[in-house]
Design a protein around this motif. Structure first.
Motif: not given
Length: 524
Positions: A141-153
């Motif tokens: 679960f480490a870093g599970a709730w950190e914001p990540q880039p989203e949307g299509p590549l």
């Protein structure tokens, strides 16, 4: 454009849930359909320990999918799915597989409760196991709730080079008897089907349409040639194979004349050059998106026209074939209804807003000559893999995507065995589709070849089963067409349409006899 760039998503349970998708995923691979398969799996800690439904799923799907991954940490879910979605649509589209073990799917407190025992074992070993499990959980679960880039590549879609396009323009500009064969891949393009249709009309080259390209030019278009393809290919001096592959459908390339100049365009290099070292040779092999290439070709040719006698010659051959179909429709059959006549009446009744789903062997092989889809992307068939059983699933998808369309499904009685129980699904979810079952009590496409060559009908015989009654037992509407009401075919079809409009799925059980319409056609 957005609609054509959608990825289909399927989520299934582990083990048999996944193995049950193998045929469908292989069909998607051969149809070059972008599909994301999400599969469950045993907890990461329990893999290779005999957990319920735990098998090596990745090894099963690597030959079928462009991208396979197993997510091992919660924080990897989003980047893995983004990469999978881009892979599904890039290059030659196809299926991708992401395995999601159960412990990356459930909330932290539930996984903790299952993974870490409330009362750890005593002693050094107990402390080591507890430490290992808590460490494993923390990493999961480490870093599970950190914001990540989203949307299509961004997608990687190959395009023909301007030099290749120019060379093809020059070859076509010198042609006297040009011909185009459009296959499914022509409709993968982000450009809309309507733009492609307009381009083909502007180009003015007579066309054969196959796979998902069927219906591109609507019904009875003067450029759409439907019959005598082998003869036409022998006569043409320049042939454009646009998203068409030299596999069994073109006799592995043997049907192409050595004196013709062949231009072939395909996103997939391997498919494009299939059998080119043995039976045929391309003048220009263009690796790139088919739809975009055709648009550029039209731009380069700038309104060039060809002598009308070539198209007229091909159309005359079509007219002669259509006359033989009318003759076949008028011939009496030993029992029940003449399938050629029935399908001609279906063709006359089919509305402009219909989507045709065809699933079967002999009855569907006959329908392919007689029933025309009314527009682009309105024909769904089992494809090059010949996957009988696609009917109900394709019908379900078609009706949900286009609720205003009438979905007409043409089934052989053998193929219908795979789809009958799905009428329970259609009833429960109030999805009105219409099935026409060509019931000749047999696997006729197989017996046509098997009986003359082996003298046996073993495994090919079925019964004139009351499929309409089975449908009624599932809560759908059932209608019967046989010699008893042979003058009522159109009335019964209209009746079925009305019941669909009233919200009911319908099965029309059509008892048909045997004809020689497809004699000599083989199923291998």
């Amino acid at each position: 454009s957005a609609r054509l760039r959608t990825v289909g998503v399927v989520a299934v349970t582990a083990g048999p849930g996944l193995t049950n998708t193998v045929t469908a995923v292989k069909n998607a691979q051969m149809a070059q359909s972008p599909v994301l398969l999400l599969g469950g799996a045993a907890s990461t800690l329990l893999q290779n320990r005999g957990a319920l439904q735990a098998v090596d799923q990745l090894s099963l799907f690597r030959p079928l999918c462009k991208f396979c991954a197993s997510v091992r940490r919660v924080r990897d879910i989003v980047p893995t799915l983004r990469a999978a979605m881009a892979a599904a649509q890039s290059g030659t589209p196809g299926p991708v597989f992401v395995e999601l073990p159960i412990d990356v799917l459930y909330p932290y407190f539930m996984v903790q409760k299952e993974m870490v025992p409330a009362k750890p074992r005593k002693g050094l070993m107990g402390r080591v196991v507890s430490w290992y499990l808590e460490n494993y959980l923390a990493n999961l679960f480490a870093g599970a709730w950190e914001p990540q880039p989203e949307g299509p590549l961004p997608l990687d879609i190959p395009q023909a080079s301007p030099q290749q396009v120019q060379r093809c323009v020059e070859i076509l500009s010198r042609a006297k008897r040009p011909l185009m064969v459009l296959g499914s891949q022509a409709l993968l393009t982000p450009k809309s089907a309507d733009k492609l249709r307009a381009a083909v009309e502007t180009l003015g080259v007579p066309c054969f349409l196959g796979g998902m390209a069927r219906g591109l030019l609507g019904r009875n278009h003067p450029l759409h040639i439907r019959e005598n393809r082998s003869a036409a290919l022998k006569k043409a001096d320049v042939i454009v194979l646009a998203g068409t592959v030299c596999d069994f459908r073109l006799s592995y390339g043997r049907v192409l004349s050595h004196s013709s100049k062949i231009i072939i365009v395909n996103r997939n290099r391997e498919d494009m050059l299939l059998n080119s070292d043995v039976f045929w040779k391309p003048q220009e092999a263009v690796q790139g998106d088919v739809g975009s290439f055709v648009l550029k070709l039209v731009e380069g040719l700038q309104g060039q026209t060809w002598a009308p006698d070539w198209v007229e010659e091909l159309r005359e051959a079509d007219r002669q074939k259509e006359q033989t179909f009318r003759d076949k429709a008028a011939m009496p059959v030993a029992q029940h209804l003449n399938p050629v006549q029935v399908l001609q009446l279906v063709e006359e009744t089919l509305p402009d807003n219909s989507i045709l789903v065809v699933d079967g062997g002999d009855f569907v092989g006959t329908a392919a000559h007689l029933v025309q889809p009314r527009g682009p992307l309105r024909w769904l068939d089992p494809g090059a893999f010949g996957t009988l059983g696609v009917g109900a699933g394709f019908a379900l998808g078609a009706k949900l995507c286009r609720p205003d369309a009438e979905v007409w499904c043409l089934f052989g009685d053998g193929a219908f065995g795979y789809s009958l129980i799905e009428f329970d699904t259609f009833v429960r979810h109030k999805i009105p589709v219409m099935a026409l079952v060509g019931n000749d009590a047999g696997w006729t496409q197989i017996s046509r070849e098997q009986v003359p060559s082996l003298g046996s009908n073993v495994a090919c015989g079925l019964a004139y089963t009351d499929y309409h009654k089975a449908a009624m037992g599932l809560g759908a509407r059932g209608l019967l067409l046989s010699r008893e009401n042979e003058d009522q075919v159109v009335k019964v079809l209209h009746d079925a349409q009305q019941q669909c409009r009233d919200g009911h799925p319908v099965v029309v059980n059509i008892l048909i006899g045997r004809t020689d319409f497809r004699d000599g056609s083989i199923a291998v």
